[in-house]
Design a protein around this motif. Structure first.
Motif, PDB file in Angstrom:
ATOM      1  N   UNK A   1       5.089  23.861  -7.536  1.00  0.00           N
ATOM      2  CA  UNK A   1       4.850  25.303  -7.432  1.00  0.00           C
ATOM      3  C   UNK A   1       3.415  25.647  -7.825  1.00  0.00           C
ATOM      4  N   UNK A   2       2.923  25.027  -8.883  1.00  0.00           N
ATOM      5  CA  UNK A   2       1.547  25.279  -9.314  1.00  0.00           C
ATOM      6  C   UNK A   2       0.534  24.813  -8.289  1.00  0.00           C
ATOM      7  N   UNK A   3       0.763  23.646  -7.725  1.00  0.00           N
ATOM      8  CA  UNK A   3      -0.148  23.125  -6.702  1.00  0.00           C
ATOM      9  C   UNK A   3      -0.157  24.025  -5.475  1.00  0.00           C
ATOM     10  N   UNK A   4       1.009  24.500  -5.074  1.00  0.00           N
ATOM     11  CA  UNK A   4       1.081  25.383  -3.908  1.00  0.00           C
ATOM     12  C   UNK A   4       0.385  26.716  -4.176  1.00  0.00           C
ATOM     13  N   UNK A   5       0.524  27.199  -5.387  1.00  0.00           N
ATOM     14  CA  UNK A   5      -0.146  28.443  -5.760  1.00  0.00           C
ATOM     15  C   UNK A   5      -1.664  28.267  -5.715  1.00  0.00           C
ATOM     16  N   UNK A   6      -2.136  27.182  -6.292  1.00  0.00           N
ATOM     17  CA  UNK A   6      -3.581  26.899  -6.270  1.00  0.00           C
ATOM     18  C   UNK A   6      -4.077  26.728  -4.843  1.00  0.00           C
ATOM     19  N   UNK A   7      -3.289  26.033  -4.045  1.00  0.00           N
ATOM     20  CA  UNK A   7      -3.662  25.781  -2.662  1.00  0.00           C
ATOM     21  C   UNK A   7      -3.751  27.072  -1.871  1.00  0.00           C
ATOM     22  N   UNK A   8      -2.800  27.953  -2.068  1.00  0.00           N
ATOM     23  CA  UNK A   8      -2.794  29.206  -1.294  1.00  0.00           C
ATOM     24  C   UNK A   8      -3.987  30.086  -1.657  1.00  0.00           C
ATOM     25  N   UNK A   9      -4.489  29.948  -2.879  1.00  0.00           N
ATOM     26  CA  UNK A   9      -5.660  30.726  -3.282  1.00  0.00           C
ATOM     27  C   UNK A   9      -6.952  30.107  -2.740  1.00  0.00           C
ATOM     28  N   UNK A  10      -6.966  28.790  -2.588  1.00  0.00           N
ATOM     29  CA  UNK A  10      -8.181  28.100  -2.170  1.00  0.00           C
ATOM     30  C   UNK A  10      -8.293  27.919  -0.663  1.00  0.00           C
ATOM     31  N   UNK A  11      -7.175  27.929   0.025  1.00  0.00           N
ATOM     32  CA  UNK A  11      -7.179  27.625   1.457  1.00  0.00           C
ATOM     33  C   UNK A  11      -6.602  28.815   2.199  1.00  0.00           C
ATOM     34  N   UNK A  12      -7.370  29.379   3.089  1.00  0.00           N
ATOM     35  CA  UNK A  12      -6.936  30.543   3.863  1.00  0.00           C
ATOM     36  C   UNK A  12      -6.758  30.136   5.320  1.00  0.00           C
ATOM     37  N   UNK A  13      -5.920  30.851   6.017  1.00  0.00           N
ATOM     38  CA  UNK A  13      -5.736  30.604   7.448  1.00  0.00           C
ATOM     39  C   UNK A  13      -4.293  30.311   7.782  1.00  0.00           C
ATOM     40  N   UNK A  14      -4.030  30.230   9.083  1.00  0.00           N
ATOM     41  CA  UNK A  14      -2.665  30.010   9.574  1.00  0.00           C
ATOM     42  C   UNK A  14      -2.092  28.685   9.086  1.00  0.00           C
ATOM     43  N   UNK A  15      -2.878  27.643   9.178  1.00  0.00           N
ATOM     44  CA  UNK A  15      -2.395  26.326   8.754  1.00  0.00           C
ATOM     45  C   UNK A  15      -2.081  26.293   7.264  1.00  0.00           C
ATOM     46  N   UNK A  16      -2.872  27.007   6.502  1.00  0.00           N
ATOM     47  CA  UNK A  16      -2.628  27.049   5.058  1.00  0.00           C
ATOM     48  C   UNK A  16      -1.277  27.689   4.770  1.00  0.00           C
ATOM     49  N   UNK A  17      -0.997  28.778   5.447  1.00  0.00           N
ATOM     50  CA  UNK A  17       0.271  29.468   5.251  1.00  0.00           C
ATOM     51  C   UNK A  17       1.461  28.603   5.629  1.00  0.00           C
ATOM     52  N   UNK A  18       1.328  27.895   6.746  1.00  0.00           N
ATOM     53  CA  UNK A  18       2.422  27.017   7.175  1.00  0.00           C
ATOM     54  C   UNK A  18       2.617  25.872   6.181  1.00  0.00           C
ATOM     55  N   UNK A  19       1.500  25.335   5.689  1.00  0.00           N
ATOM     56  CA  UNK A  19       1.588  24.238   4.727  1.00  0.00           C
ATOM     57  C   UNK A  19       2.260  24.705   3.438  1.00  0.00           C
ATOM     58  N   UNK A  20       1.889  25.874   2.976  1.00  0.00           N
ATOM     59  CA  UNK A  20       2.495  26.422   1.753  1.00  0.00           C
ATOM     60  C   UNK A  20       3.979  26.695   1.969  1.00  0.00           C
ATOM     61  N   UNK A  21       4.359  27.166   3.149  1.00  0.00           N
ATOM     62  CA  UNK A  21       5.780  27.380   3.449  1.00  0.00           C
ATOM     63  C   UNK A  21       6.552  26.070   3.414  1.00  0.00           C
ATOM     64  N   UNK A  22       5.977  25.040   4.028  1.00  0.00           N
ATOM     65  CA  UNK A  22       6.630  23.732   4.000  1.00  0.00           C
ATOM     66  C   UNK A  22       6.736  23.218   2.568  1.00  0.00           C
ATOM     67  N   UNK A  23       5.686  23.420   1.807  1.00  0.00           N
ATOM     68  CA  UNK A  23       5.715  23.019   0.392  1.00  0.00           C
ATOM     69  C   UNK A  23       6.777  23.782  -0.380  1.00  0.00           C
TER      70      UNK A  23
END
Length: 106
Positions: free
Chosen positions: A34-56
């Motif tokens: 959960x922490x990694x996904x939160x950090x990732x969503x703040x650092x990575x923007x865009x459609x692919x980022x959103x899909x990756x966070x959803x999969x995570x």
């Protein structure tokens, strides 16, 4: 300690190990993933980022569900071991009665 008690202790010990693994898995999912996904969503923007966070997020949910299933399995193991222990003790008592002529069929 007899064989029956040793078997019960071993089964309960294995259930404890399963439960400990479940707690570690749940902690990993809830804290690290959960922490990694939160950090990732703040650092990575865009459609692919959103899909990756959803999969995570789905992976995190699956890990938490697996941990819950492991806890249930550990409890089921404890219950089955206790029922088996009680049945074996009862069978042992009946065998003792028959051996000593304490009420068996004649």
């Amino acid at each position: 300690m007899g064989r029956i008690e040793a078997d019960l202790g071993r089964a309960k010990g294995q259930a404890d190990q399963i439960e400990e693994i479940a707690l570690q898995l749940e902690s990993l999912a809830r804290n690290k993933i959960a922490g990694a996904l939160s950090d990732l969503s703040q650092a990575w923007q865009g459609d692919n980022a959103g899909m990756f966070v959803q999969k995570g997020g789905r992976l995190e949910e699956q890990m938490v569900q697996t941990a819950a299933d492991l806890k249930i399995a550990a409890e089921n193991l404890r219950n089955a071991a206790e029922r088996l222990y009680q049945a074996e003790k009862r069978a042992e008592e009946l065998a003792d009665r028959r051996s000593y002529g304490g009420g068996g069929m004649r």
